[in-house]
Motif scaffolding. Structure first.
Motif, short mmCIF file in Angstrom:
data_model
loop_
_atom_site.label_atom_id
_atom_site.label_comp_id
_atom_site.label_asym_id
_atom_site.label_seq_id
_atom_site.Cartn_x
_atom_site.Cartn_y
_atom_site.Cartn_z
N ASN A 227 0.80 -1.23 0.00
CA ASN A 227 0.00 0.00 0.00
C ASN A 227 0.83 1.28 0.00
N ASP B 89 1.47 3.24 -2.33
CA ASP B 89 0.83 4.29 -3.12
C ASP B 89 -0.68 4.07 -3.13
N PRO B 90 -1.45 4.99 -2.57
CA PRO B 90 -2.90 4.78 -2.52
C PRO B 90 -3.55 4.85 -3.90
N GLY B 91 -2.81 5.33 -4.89
CA GLY B 91 -3.38 5.46 -6.23
C GLY B 91 -3.48 4.15 -6.97
N ALA B 92 -2.64 3.18 -6.61
CA ALA B 92 -2.64 1.88 -7.29
C ALA B 92 -1.56 1.02 -6.66
N MET C 104 -8.07 0.80 0.37
CA MET C 104 -8.68 1.29 -0.87
C MET C 104 -8.87 0.13 -1.85
N GLN D 173 -11.53 1.61 -6.83
CA GLN D 173 -11.19 3.02 -6.58
C GLN D 173 -9.83 3.37 -7.15
N LYS D 174 -8.86 2.45 -6.96
CA LYS D 174 -7.53 2.74 -7.42
C LYS D 174 -7.50 3.01 -8.91
N LYS D 175 -8.34 2.33 -9.63
CA LYS D 175 -8.34 2.47 -11.08
C LYS D 175 -8.60 3.91 -11.54
N PHE E 45 -7.01 6.50 -10.67
CA PHE E 45 -5.75 7.20 -10.89
C PHE E 45 -4.90 6.48 -11.93
N TYR E 46 -3.92 7.19 -12.42
CA TYR E 46 -2.88 6.58 -13.26
C TYR E 46 -3.46 5.85 -14.46
#
Lengths: 234, 234
Positions: free
Chosen positions: A90, A92-95, B1, B5-7, B9-10
DNA sequence: TAGATAAGTGTAATAATTACGCTTATTTGA
DNA sequence: TCAAATAAGCGTAATTATTACACTTATCTA
């Protein structure tokens, strides 16, 4: 082999994002600096971070690091080497992102310092590094430790000093890296005994009345010594 | 997360497979060995390779390496550290795979040597390493170099020797790692002067008529020295 | 032209490394 | 039974590296 064909193998494995992050140190003739920039994407947009990017399918991981460095500093052929893998689930919370960190050393002159500011980037003194996103503060800490260890057995100066430099300048660099005072006379004796410096006929008088002779590295001799595994403990 | 949800971003970044590979060295009281196994999946099924696996979404990269080591050797709490990232675009024809390599050191006794054979694995003498898949020969080469460098400033013996060992055995290990002869008497003097060995009352007579006293590491003193940054150049 | 300053040279004391001869404990086999 | 063989272990002198620190030099400024 096309992407379609490749899909036939490794069906069960789950892909994830791979990034590179570069911890960039600079030396401006008196202090060690760290290059940071304001992140352009969410999450954590506009917070300070080291320079990084995702790895593209068409480039090797190493090359991605070189590309990033060039994109942000305009500099090519910079000394850079791998620092390590940052792979917590975890981080990076973005992915799910696995990051390969690198550290780079560059010499600073005004030219570069200005260039960098145009990219929302900034050179921080090592003593005033702000809070960074994700695990970037840890990366910086690790990079600094590695730099110190490395400096124990290689004359790092090649990368951090200008082409011509004085012995007192080289000593200042080692003091900045190691955070301790060195004896001026012993330092000179030791570095000269390695026989990797070439004395020039010019003096640099920016720092003293007497002026200090300029030197330059003899890269050939240096490479030979590295090959032989000689220890340059300063 | 959640993954959903992660999808958010990026979006533009392209995921790839991430693997770990472990280069495992063992020492059986006379020679350095390397653990290899026959690959179980295509492509390159049944060819020799180092031990590896893809990283799962629920585990960190480091943990994946620990898991793999345990799966193949049954051993936990093994000395292991990162070797580097292998990230060329076409290093694996099966897919774009970025591999993080680790190297591990374990001591060999018959128990472990047998256990390992049950997994289609085999201990190779370092002088007879076969051709390996992908870039695995390069990984082995890099690991060996790192091991040598590491042995210069740490008493690696902790991990590679049995709990009780003799000074000549420790010397043999250093000779195997560095591939050069050391002076018996100077080696003894140096290692004893570090004050990290505890002499026992037993002798090992497997190697000589006179027999050599057994020692064991004093882990506490060793850790202290590492913290202080002492150099153990043998 | 004297004073200040950093650069540069020299040297003695201490510590680390290297090379190597000698002694010791033990087994084997003549 | 005891001499030969062998690896372990001990000691020391010679060499090399490191450290600490005093002194001289070149140059600028006031």
């Amino acid at each position: 082999m096309s992407s379609q064909q490749k899909k036939a193998f490794y069906q069960e494995a789950i892909p994830m994002l791979v990034a590179v992050d570069c911890i960039i140190f600079g030396f401006d003739r008196e202090a060690l600096k760290l290059l940071l920039f304001k992140r352009k994407i969410e999450p954590f947009k506009n917070e300070w971070s080291v320079i990084g990017s995702f790895v593209k399918p068409t480039e090797s991981v190493d090359l991605a690091a070189v590309r990033v460095l060039e994109e942000y500093t305009g500099l090519q052929d910079i000394f850079m080497e791998p620092l390590g893998c940052y792979g917590e689930v975890n981080r990076d919370p973005g992915a799910r992102v696995v990051s390969q960190a690198y550290f780079a050393l560059i010499r600073l002159d005004e030219q570069e310092e200005q260039m960098v500011e145009t990219h929302q980037a900034h050179w921080f003194d090592l003593t005033t590094v702000p809070t960074l996103i994700l695990d970037h503060n840890q990366m910086v800490k690790d990079a600094l430790e590695k730099l110190r260890r490395k400096a124990r057995y290689r004359p790092i100066g090649f990368e951090l000093l200008p082409e011509k430099f004085t012995i007192p300048q080289l000593k200042d660099l080692y003091e900045a890296i190691n955070q301790r005072k060195l004896d001026r006379r012993n330092f000179r004796k030791k570095i000269l005994s390695m026989d990797i410096l070439e004395k020039l006929d010019e003096k640099d008088k920016s720092n003293s009345r007497k002026g200090a002779f300029l030197y330059r590295f003899n890269k050939k001799k240096y490479e030979e010594m590295v090959k032989k595994g000689v220890n340059f403990v300063l």
